[in-house]
Each structure stands twice: as structure tokens, then as C-alpha cells.
Write an enzyme that holds these catalytic residues in place. Structure first.
Site, mmCIF file in Angstrom:
data_model
loop_
_atom_site.group_PDB
_atom_site.id
_atom_site.type_symbol
_atom_site.label_atom_id
_atom_site.label_comp_id
_atom_site.label_asym_id
_atom_site.label_seq_id
_atom_site.Cartn_x
_atom_site.Cartn_y
_atom_site.Cartn_z
ATOM 1 N N TYR A 160 3.780 -7.318 17.292
ATOM 2 C CA TYR A 160 4.045 -6.334 16.216
ATOM 3 C C TYR A 160 4.705 -5.087 16.790
ATOM 4 C CZ TYR A 160 3.108 -2.750 12.669
ATOM 5 O OH TYR A 160 3.240 -1.711 11.766
ATOM 6 N N ASP A 175 10.341 -6.618 -3.149
ATOM 7 C CA ASP A 175 9.115 -7.125 -2.529
ATOM 8 C C ASP A 175 8.990 -8.620 -2.793
ATOM 9 O OD1 ASP A 175 6.196 -7.461 -1.845
ATOM 10 O OD2 ASP A 175 6.336 -5.284 -1.669
ATOM 11 N N PHE A 226 0.826 -1.215 0.000
ATOM 12 C CA PHE A 226 0.000 0.000 0.000
ATOM 13 C C PHE A 226 0.864 1.271 0.000
ATOM 14 C CE2 PHE A 226 -1.981 2.711 3.547
ATOM 15 C CZ PHE A 226 -2.430 3.687 2.665
HETATM 16 N N1 LIG Z 1 -0.599 1.198 7.034
HETATM 17 C C1 LIG Z 1 -0.436 1.723 8.245
HETATM 18 O O1 LIG Z 1 -1.331 2.348 8.821
HETATM 19 C C2 LIG Z 1 0.888 1.583 8.967
HETATM 20 C C3 LIG Z 1 0.994 2.086 10.275
HETATM 21 C C4 LIG Z 1 2.208 1.970 10.937
HETATM 22 C C5 LIG Z 1 3.286 1.386 10.291
HETATM 23 N N2 LIG Z 1 3.145 0.881 9.031
HETATM 24 C C6 LIG Z 1 4.304 0.248 8.391
HETATM 25 O O2 LIG Z 1 4.452 0.748 7.078
HETATM 26 C C7 LIG Z 1 5.016 -0.267 6.233
HETATM 27 C C8 LIG Z 1 4.132 -0.442 5.021
HETATM 28 O O3 LIG Z 1 2.837 -0.843 5.447
HETATM 29 P P1 LIG Z 1 1.626 -1.041 4.446
HETATM 30 O O4 LIG Z 1 0.405 -0.632 5.175
HETATM 31 O O5 LIG Z 1 1.937 -0.446 3.138
HETATM 32 O O6 LIG Z 1 1.582 -2.637 4.355
HETATM 33 P P2 LIG Z 1 1.562 -3.624 3.102
HETATM 34 O O7 LIG Z 1 1.341 -4.990 3.664
HETATM 35 O O8 LIG Z 1 0.609 -3.142 2.067
HETATM 36 O O9 LIG Z 1 3.039 -3.502 2.540
HETATM 37 C C9 LIG Z 1 4.126 -4.248 3.024
HETATM 38 C C10 LIG Z 1 4.872 -4.782 1.817
HETATM 39 O O10 LIG Z 1 6.027 -5.514 2.283
HETATM 40 C C11 LIG Z 1 6.129 -6.702 1.519
HETATM 41 N N3 LIG Z 1 6.826 -7.711 2.320
HETATM 42 C C12 LIG Z 1 6.366 -8.320 3.447
HETATM 43 N N4 LIG Z 1 7.272 -9.217 3.872
HETATM 44 C C13 LIG Z 1 8.322 -9.150 3.021
HETATM 45 C C14 LIG Z 1 9.559 -9.841 2.941
HETATM 46 N N5 LIG Z 1 9.884 -10.796 3.823
HETATM 47 N N6 LIG Z 1 10.413 -9.526 1.938
HETATM 48 C C15 LIG Z 1 10.073 -8.570 1.017
HETATM 49 N N7 LIG Z 1 8.918 -7.907 1.035
HETATM 50 C C16 LIG Z 1 8.051 -8.190 2.028
HETATM 51 C C17 LIG Z 1 4.699 -7.110 1.231
HETATM 52 O O11 LIG Z 1 4.554 -8.006 0.148
HETATM 53 C C18 LIG Z 1 4.043 -5.747 0.967
HETATM 54 O O12 LIG Z 1 4.128 -5.393 -0.392
HETATM 55 C C19 LIG Z 1 5.166 -1.496 7.112
HETATM 56 O O13 LIG Z 1 6.471 -1.515 7.625
HETATM 57 C C20 LIG Z 1 4.185 -1.256 8.224
HETATM 58 O O14 LIG Z 1 4.537 -1.939 9.405
HETATM 59 C C21 LIG Z 1 1.975 0.970 8.356
#
Ligand SMILES: NC(=O)c1ccc[n+]([C@@H]2O[C@H](COP(=O)([O-])OP(=O)(O)OC[C@H]3O[C@@H](n4cnc5c(N)ncnc54)[C@H](O)[C@@H]3O)[C@@H](O)[C@H]2O)c1
Length: 331
Positions: free
Chosen positions: A149, A36, A17
Site C-alpha cells: 500500500y 465510484d 468515507f
Molecule cells: N482514511 C484514512 O485514514 C486515509 C489515510 C491515508 C490515505 N487515505 C486515502 O484516502 C482515500 C480515501 O480513503 P477512505 O478512507 O475514504 O477509503 P474508502 O474505502 O472509504 O473510499 C475509497 C472509495 O474508492 C472507491 N474505489 C475503490 N476502488 C475503486 C475503483 N477501482 N474505481 C472506482 N472507485 C473505486 C471505493 O468504492 C470507495 O468508495 C484513499 O485514496 C486512501 O488511500 C485514507
């Protein structure tokens, strides 16, 4: 035009995302490498970039150090976003969350240090505030983590701090507060609340609120997050580097307010949505009652000015989900 020009930027989690939004933004004026493994991200989020010669996809896993080394070679900035999100997912499977979010993070940080990247910027989380009841949340007052987490995200901050002190690598952590917007996945058991509610309303199904709906969050539109990443890349103020920032709008909205605003905005596209009732269920384990960021530090040190309020962002997000649905139904 982006303010960062002609740089080579590695975006881990670039098919997810937030990552895919960062890819789109920075690709306009820079070279972008997306690493990814598509575990929670989607090819359709990055499909349109694949024909761009400035875009490279490295399909691989951050748990593999060699993959991290390959991806980071010759890179100026790392925007590390690959992780397994979701508190409930980490409660169900803490081992995998730890492997990806802690070991994977350490791999990326080490590979970035070895490759002498200019700066390592990473997705931290508001979950680090844990059981602290202080409101608004200020960066230097945190509580005890309430989920696996949250532990992983706090450990990221500890490693980044130690690496900057020990090896001199520049790091900045962005503690995201409930980010929402285009490309956020509405499907699956671990979907975030906004895309899940939107998808339910669009299907004329009742959204389910855990608790009485008076829990509140600082919902943050994804464009504010892109803006913070760019500011974190741009700063040359030594005080602003090797630290963490709340990344939020700086206002809180209850779930009841959220669901009613969504209903109002979606009803403009489909009148029947106005009649869909809301259902209430039990509170979830690990959920904190209220979350609100102080964005004073980001304002003072990075000149951050959030560009979208929650409502402005929600209007954009709703339009995107609606248009997306229309396009899918044409196929
Ligand atoms: N969305 C939120 O509100 C939010 C809030 C706090 C922190 N975050 C952090 O922001 C970051 C992005 O979150 P997001 O909401 O876009 O989530 P998301 O799940 O859409 O994106 C995470 C991406 O990381 C990839 N991924 C996961 N494990 C992997 C691995 N082992 N090797 C390579 N790629 C891998 C996934 O395929 C995915 O494309 C994350 O670190 C998340 O913890 C998000």
C-alpha cells in the site's frame, strides 16, 4: 458557504468515507461528479445527493481509462480519492492494490491532463514515511515503504511530480494521517481502528489492541481534511502547487489513550460501556510504532489551521455513530 463557488468538481471514490464527506461539503455551492465502483464505498453514503440536480453519479472503475475520460470531461478540479486502502489488504492482495492505486491513479491523472483540468488534488498517505523514525514527520524526509500500500501511495506522488514537470498539470498531494469521522465504515476485516472500536463498544464487545497500546498516531478528524482540500483548491501561490502536504492535526495519541477516551465518550450514551474490558494481542506486520505530522508546511503555504482537535473530532464522531445506531434501530 464554501469558498469554492460554482465549479465542477470530480470526486473519485465519492461514495467512500472521505469522498462522501467531500461530496456533501462541495455540493452546497458547486456541481459535483462522483466516480465510484462501490468496491469499498456505499450507496447509502451518497443516497441523499442523488435527487440534487447538481450531483452526478458515474458508477464505474478507475482501472478503465474511458470511464475516467467520461467522468473528467468539463471538470475544473479533481479530488482523487478512489483507491484500495488498508495496509493488511495490500499485503494479502498486492496485485489488486497496485492495479487500483497505481494504474487507476495514472488513468485519472492522464485523463485529467488531457481534459485540461485546473488542478488535480489527490489523497496521498502518511504510510509514505515508511521506516523513517524521524518525528515529527516532515514532508521532505521519508523512509522506505513498509507495505505494498505504501509503495502505491509513494508512486502516486512520483507520477504527480513527473506529470506536473512534464505536462504542466497542477497537482497537490495530501498525505492523510489516520482520518476518522462520520461515514467511516466499521465493518469488515480492513476496518480502521476508530470505527471498529466504536462498533465493538456499542455491542459491548472488547476492542482488541494490537501490541501494548503505546503505539501512537496523529488521528485527524475528517473536517480538517475537507478544509485542506479546499485550501489546496484555492491557493494561487506557485510555491504551494505541485507539492505534497501532511494533512493532520499535529498531535499524537496512543491507542490506550484513544480507547479510554472512546470509552468515556460512549459511556455518556450507554453506561454499560464503562465496564467493557480492553483486550491486547500481537503487533501487526507493517505497523509503524509512532506517527506524528509536522503541519508547518501546510500552515506556511496554505494558511492551514486545523479546526478540530482529536478529542473534539472524536466527540462529534461518537455522536454521529450513536445517532446512526438509533436511526437504524427505528427502521
Ligand atoms: N482514511 C484514512 O485514514 C486515509 C489515510 C491515508 C490515505 N487515505 C486515502 O484516502 C482515500 C480515501 O480513503 P477512505 O478512507 O475514504 O477509503 P474508502 O474505502 O472509504 O473510499 C475509497 C472509495 O474508492 C472507491 N474505489 C475503490 N476502488 C475503486 C475503483 N477501482 N474505481 C472506482 N472507485 C473505486 C471505493 O468504492 C470507495 O468508495 C484513499 O485514496 C486512501 O488511500 C485514507
Amino acid at each position: 458557504m464554501t469558498k469554492i463557488l460554482n465549479k465542477k468538481i470530480l470526486i473519485t471514490g465519492g461514495a467512500g468515507f472521505i469522498g462522501s464527506n467531500l461530496c456533501e461539503y462541495f455540493l452546497v455551492d458547486n456541481e459535483v461528479i462522483c466516480l465510484d465502483n462501490f468496491s469499498t464505498g456505499y450507496r447509502h453514503n451518497i443516497e441523499r445527493f442523488l435527487s440534487n440536480s447538481k450531483f452526478t453519479l458515474v458508477e464505474g472503475d478507475i482501472r478503465d481509462f474511458k470511464t475516467c475520460e467520461l467522468a473528467v470531461s468539463g471538470v475544473d478540479y479533481v479530488l482523487h480519492h478512489a483507491a484500495l486502502g488498508s495496509v493488511p489488504r495490500s499485503i494479502n492482495d498486492p496485485i489488486t492494490s497496485n492495479e487500483v492505486n497505481v494504474s487507476g491513479f495514472l488513468n485519472m491523472l492522464t485523463a485529467s491532463r488531457n481534459a485540461n483540468v485546473k488542478r488535480f488534488i489527490y489523497a496521498a498517505s502518511s504510510s509514505t514515511y515508511g521506516d523513517s523514525e524521524a518525528l515529527p514527520k516532515r514532508e521532505d524526509v521519508i523512509g522506505k515503504p513498509l507495505s505494498p500500500y505504501a509503495v502505491t501511495k509513494y508512486v502516486n506522488e512520483l507520477y504527480a511530480d513527473v506529470f506536473s514537470k512534464t505536462y504542466g498539470i497542477e497537482t497537490i498531494g495530501l498525505r492523510y494521517f489516520n482520518v476518522f469521522g462520520r461515514n467511516q465504515d466499521p465493518n469488515g476485516a480492513y476496518a480502521a481502528v476508530i470505527p471498529k472500536f466504536v462498533a465493538q463498544f456499542l455491542n459491548h464487545e472488547s476492542p482488541v489492541i494490537n501490541g501494548d497500546g503505546e503505539f501512537s498516531r496523529d488521528f485527524t478528524y475528517v473536517d480538517n481534511v475537507i478544509h485542506m482540500n479546499e485550501l489546496a483548491m484555492l491557493t494561487e501561490n506557485p510555491e504551494a502547487i505541485n507539492t505534497v502536504y501532511n494533512t493532520a492535526f499535529g498531535e499524537r495519541t496512543t491507542l490506550n489513550e484513544l480507547v479510554n477516551t472512546l470509552k468515556e465518550f460512549l459511556s455518556a450514551y450507554d453506561k454499560e460501556i464503562a465496564t467493557v474490558p480492553i483486550v491486547y494481542a500481537q503487533n501487526r506486520v507493517g505497523d509503524i510504532p509512532h506517527s506524528l505530522a509536522s503541519i508547518d508546511k501546510a500552515k506556511a503555504l496554505l494558511n492551514y489551521q486545523p479546526q478540530f482537535s482529536m478529542k473534539e473530532g472524536l466527540k462529534e464522531a461518537v455522536k454521529w455513530y450513536w445517532n446512526n445506531l438509533q436511526e437504524k434501530s427505528k427502521k
